[in-house]
Design an enzyme around this catalytic site. Sequence first.
Site, mmCIF file in Angstrom:
data_model
loop_
_atom_site.group_PDB
_atom_site.id
_atom_site.type_symbol
_atom_site.label_atom_id
_atom_site.label_comp_id
_atom_site.label_asym_id
_atom_site.label_seq_id
_atom_site.Cartn_x
_atom_site.Cartn_y
_atom_site.Cartn_z
ATOM 1 N N ASN A 220 -57.045 -1.093 6.476
ATOM 2 C CA ASN A 220 -57.005 -1.795 5.180
ATOM 3 C C ASN A 220 -57.847 -3.064 5.301
ATOM 4 O O ASN A 220 -58.303 -3.410 6.389
ATOM 5 C CB ASN A 220 -55.543 -2.099 4.809
ATOM 6 C CG ASN A 220 -54.896 -3.008 5.824
ATOM 7 O OD1 ASN A 220 -55.260 -4.172 5.944
ATOM 8 N ND2 ASN A 220 -53.943 -2.473 6.582
ATOM 9 N N ASP A 289 -48.752 2.091 6.628
ATOM 10 C CA ASP A 289 -47.494 2.841 6.486
ATOM 11 C C ASP A 289 -47.634 4.279 6.982
ATOM 12 O O ASP A 289 -46.643 4.954 7.206
ATOM 13 C CB ASP A 289 -47.074 2.858 5.007
ATOM 14 C CG ASP A 289 -46.570 1.494 4.569
ATOM 15 O OD1 ASP A 289 -45.787 0.885 5.325
ATOM 16 O OD2 ASP A 289 -46.981 1.018 3.495
ATOM 17 N N LYS A 299 -64.766 13.888 18.287
ATOM 18 C CA LYS A 299 -65.221 13.611 16.921
ATOM 19 C C LYS A 299 -65.169 14.883 16.067
ATOM 20 O O LYS A 299 -65.713 15.920 16.467
ATOM 21 C CB LYS A 299 -66.650 13.075 16.987
ATOM 22 C CG LYS A 299 -67.204 12.691 15.646
ATOM 23 C CD LYS A 299 -68.623 12.162 15.771
ATOM 24 C CE LYS A 299 -69.230 11.969 14.411
ATOM 25 N NZ LYS A 299 -70.639 11.591 14.485
ATOM 26 N N PHE A 334 -44.092 -10.517 4.324
ATOM 27 C CA PHE A 334 -45.048 -10.700 3.233
ATOM 28 C C PHE A 334 -44.944 -9.475 2.326
ATOM 29 O O PHE A 334 -44.535 -8.396 2.784
ATOM 30 C CB PHE A 334 -46.475 -10.813 3.766
ATOM 31 C CG PHE A 334 -46.861 -12.204 4.177
ATOM 32 C CD1 PHE A 334 -46.242 -12.826 5.248
ATOM 33 C CD2 PHE A 334 -47.845 -12.894 3.485
ATOM 34 C CE1 PHE A 334 -46.597 -14.114 5.623
ATOM 35 C CE2 PHE A 334 -48.213 -14.175 3.844
ATOM 36 C CZ PHE A 334 -47.588 -14.788 4.917
ATOM 37 N N LYS A 348 -38.151 -5.803 -1.336
ATOM 38 C CA LYS A 348 -38.463 -5.818 0.105
ATOM 39 C C LYS A 348 -37.630 -6.882 0.834
ATOM 40 O O LYS A 348 -37.211 -6.684 1.973
ATOM 41 C CB LYS A 348 -39.954 -6.083 0.326
ATOM 42 C CG LYS A 348 -40.809 -4.871 -0.049
ATOM 43 C CD LYS A 348 -42.300 -5.114 0.056
ATOM 44 C CE LYS A 348 -43.051 -3.861 -0.403
ATOM 45 N NZ LYS A 348 -44.490 -4.040 -0.528
ATOM 46 N N LYS A 352 -35.437 -5.156 3.631
ATOM 47 C CA LYS A 352 -35.817 -5.418 5.031
ATOM 48 C C LYS A 352 -34.995 -6.552 5.631
ATOM 49 O O LYS A 352 -35.305 -7.045 6.716
ATOM 50 C CB LYS A 352 -37.324 -5.750 5.097
ATOM 51 C CG LYS A 352 -38.222 -4.569 4.643
ATOM 52 C CD LYS A 352 -39.708 -4.904 4.720
ATOM 53 C CE LYS A 352 -40.566 -3.828 4.093
ATOM 54 N NZ LYS A 352 -41.554 -3.233 4.993
#
Length: 415
Positions: A220, A289, A299, A334, A348, A352
């Site tokens: 990301n 995730d 490859k 976060f 969250k 969490k």
Amino acid sequence: MNRAGNEAVADLSGKTIVLGVTGGIAAYKAISLVSLLAKSGADVHVALTKSAGQFVTPLPFVSLSKNEVITDLFDEPNPREIAHIALADRADLVVIAPTTANFLAKAATGLADDFLSTMLLATHAPVLVAPAMNVNMWNHPTVRSNVARLQQFGYHVMTPAAGNLACGWVGEGRLPEPDEIHAQIVKLLYPVRQDLNGQRIVVTAGATREHLDPVRVLTNPSSGRMGYALAQAAAARGAEVTLITGPTQLQLPSSCRIIRVTSAAQMEQAVLQELPNLQILLMAAAVSDFRPANYIPNKVKKTEGPLQIEFVRNPDILLSVAEQRKAQQFIVGFAAETEHVEEYAKGKLVGKKLDLIVANDVSQVGAGFESDTNQVLLISPNEQVQQLPMLSKMDTANAILDKVHQLFSERTVNE
Ligand code: PMT
């Protein structure tokens, strides 16, 4: 690593620095200083005195700062403002490096006969002076009394370094190295509170990478800036910081213990290994995730049709932390959201079992991934949601740490 520690990568975005360069042989070092400041994101405006122009030209300063260089008091590029007053008002800090004995005398007596000396009288910003001259000049009682007078005004005066001087003498008089001046600038712009002294803090930062094969990854856009700013700010405030970092392009902060990881599984292992010893955990990392169900050791070759990849869920590190944490440990997560930011972040926070969640809308320009700035909500179980304005990531980090410090101290008092 530089001699001054990690400060060369400190985030100075949003800060306007006026750098005055006066006429000494060390004027060339001001070019490196501008380079460091620009890399840190500062908006740097350089003013050269007439004598400085004997040693350096405006061109490198223009190229590095991307701003015009001011050489003449009467050079007024914008008719709607008076340049020396406008810059004096905008400055967050004025730095004069190198400062000659002549300029020290001018500043100490309030003489205002050029751009720099006039701007100096007009500014309310803190002033950092870095003298450089021959050792005997530096030790002369007049120079010493001028320095003392400037210090009485609240100016910050760096002591010149000792060594071989350009004039052939050996002793105090060298301009401190650009990274040392940069470190001093960071300290002045971000005065260090030692309110996290001795706290053991773990920060995660950056993206994780999940390999499909040796050359392809699922990842990301996290640059690591938010997490690195938190780690650096916490270390500057006295904490013992361990930074668990995914791969980033950033310079590793020398003020922190570093653990490098690549995948979410490695990050989980590192966090759980550190968990028994930490007091505060700040999970700023953008953890994947999912990961490809199977790692292909060679490859994958291009095929004609589409490629089907099966993904499986990665461990949720904060859920594992929730199972193993001690009650007194303070856990910050976060939330990177693109809609219903507050609602999803609150989910969250509860799910969490966090003590605080920092929510950012990553679809907003200037917030979240990769930018130098962020705009966040701070949400804790028993408090009103706090909206912070758009700030540099370093300022955001310090505001988050203020909240962590407040809530963690209240918890300690109530125990
Ligand atoms: O690195 P920058 O470019 O500066 O960008 C900063 C940032 C956008 C990455 C940062 O501000 C941020 O939002 N970090 C959290 C990103 C994220 O993974 O958010 P999330 O909403 O998907 O996850 C919620 C929390 O669970 C996070 O604290 C995350 O670290 C944690 N998590 C997520 C997945 C997982 N498998 N395990 C976790 O512990």
